[in-house]
Motif scaffolding. Structure first.
Motif, PDB file in Angstrom:
ATOM      1  N   SER A 143       7.942  11.026  61.955  1.00  0.00           N
ATOM      2  CA  SER A 143       6.913  11.921  61.420  1.00  0.00           C
ATOM      3  C   SER A 143       7.512  13.243  60.944  1.00  0.00           C
ATOM      4  CB  SER A 143       5.840  12.190  62.474  1.00  0.00           C
ATOM      5  OG  SER A 143       5.132  11.018  62.765  1.00  0.00           O
ATOM      6  N   ALA A 147       6.824  14.667  57.214  1.00  0.00           N
ATOM      7  CA  ALA A 147       6.141  15.959  57.082  1.00  0.00           C
ATOM      8  C   ALA A 147       7.025  16.969  56.355  1.00  0.00           C
ATOM      9  CB  ALA A 147       5.748  16.481  58.461  1.00  0.00           C
ATOM     10  N   TRP A 157       0.202  14.715  59.514  1.00  0.00           N
ATOM     11  CA  TRP A 157       0.771  13.411  59.183  1.00  0.00           C
ATOM     12  C   TRP A 157       0.552  12.412  60.309  1.00  0.00           C
ATOM     13  CZ3 TRP A 157       2.451  10.591  55.274  1.00  0.00           C
ATOM     14  CH2 TRP A 157       3.148   9.428  55.572  1.00  0.00           C
TER      15      TRP A 157
END
Length: 200
Positions: A143, A147, A157
């Motif tokens: 992530s 992001a 996200w």
């Protein structure tokens, strides 16, 4: 093609029941069976996916890193949606029984059933179809990387992809609590005879 297969061996297989080889089962109307060299050891240079779908079910966005794919419609109707990496355009082709759509090797694509009892045969020019699924890309890419790359808040996200399950294959999920929105109406579809595929 040179083969190492011993065709007189008692272990040589010449028939196989694809109903005994499920790749993914969502429910009794939406499932995929697979045939490759692992299932039929005399198979060379080709493999198959036998795909069954009901209305608005989607074979999730994905690509095949090792093979081109020819999608043949046996029954029902579906759109084969292909992202052309050269034009950066999403090309959508509606196919009905007896019609095919060709997906070049490595091209991002997905299929959407337009009616119940849609039956597609995906034919590959490799002895085992390999695949990279959109759900796996979303879930397994950190992530923080996504992001940062797209200038997003990381928690935003994470929240956005939280419902995504790895290796979805056929969506939407059976427990999806959103009202169905037919993805088939999201694009303009053109009759098959007017389509022109890239030549190489």
């Amino acid at each position: 093609m040179v083969s190492n297969m011993d065709y007189i061996s008692p272990n040589a297989q010449f028939t196989f029941d694809m109903n005994q080889s499920p790749l993914f089962v969502k429910d009794s109307q939406n499932y995929i069976n697979v045939l490759g060299v692992k299932q039929l050891n005399t198979l060379q240079g080709s493999s198959l996916l036998d795909i069954f779908l009901s209305t608005n079910n989607v074979v999730e966005p994905h690509y095949h890193q090792n093979a081109a794919e020819l999608v043949y419609c046996i029954s029902g109707s579906a759109t084969v949606n292909i992202l052309n990496p050269f034009t950066k355009q999403l090309q959508s082709y509606t196919i009905t029984p007896g019609q095919v759509a060709n997906v070049p090797q490595g091209w991002w694509h997905y299929e959407v059933a337009l009616v119940d009892r849609t039956h597609l045969l995906a034919i590959f020019d490799a002895p085992t179809p390999e695949v990279v699924l959109g759900s796996d890309i979303l879930r397994f890419t950190p992530s923080s990387v996504m992001a940062h790359t797209y200038c997003m808040d990381e928690q935003t996200w994470k929240d956005a992809i939280a419902p995504v399950k790895p290796s979805t294959y056929i969506g939407p999920y059976t427990d999806c609590d959103q009202p169905p929105s037919p993805p088939a109406q999201a694009h303009t579809y053109y009759p098959m005879p007017h389509q022109h595929y890239p030549t190489y």
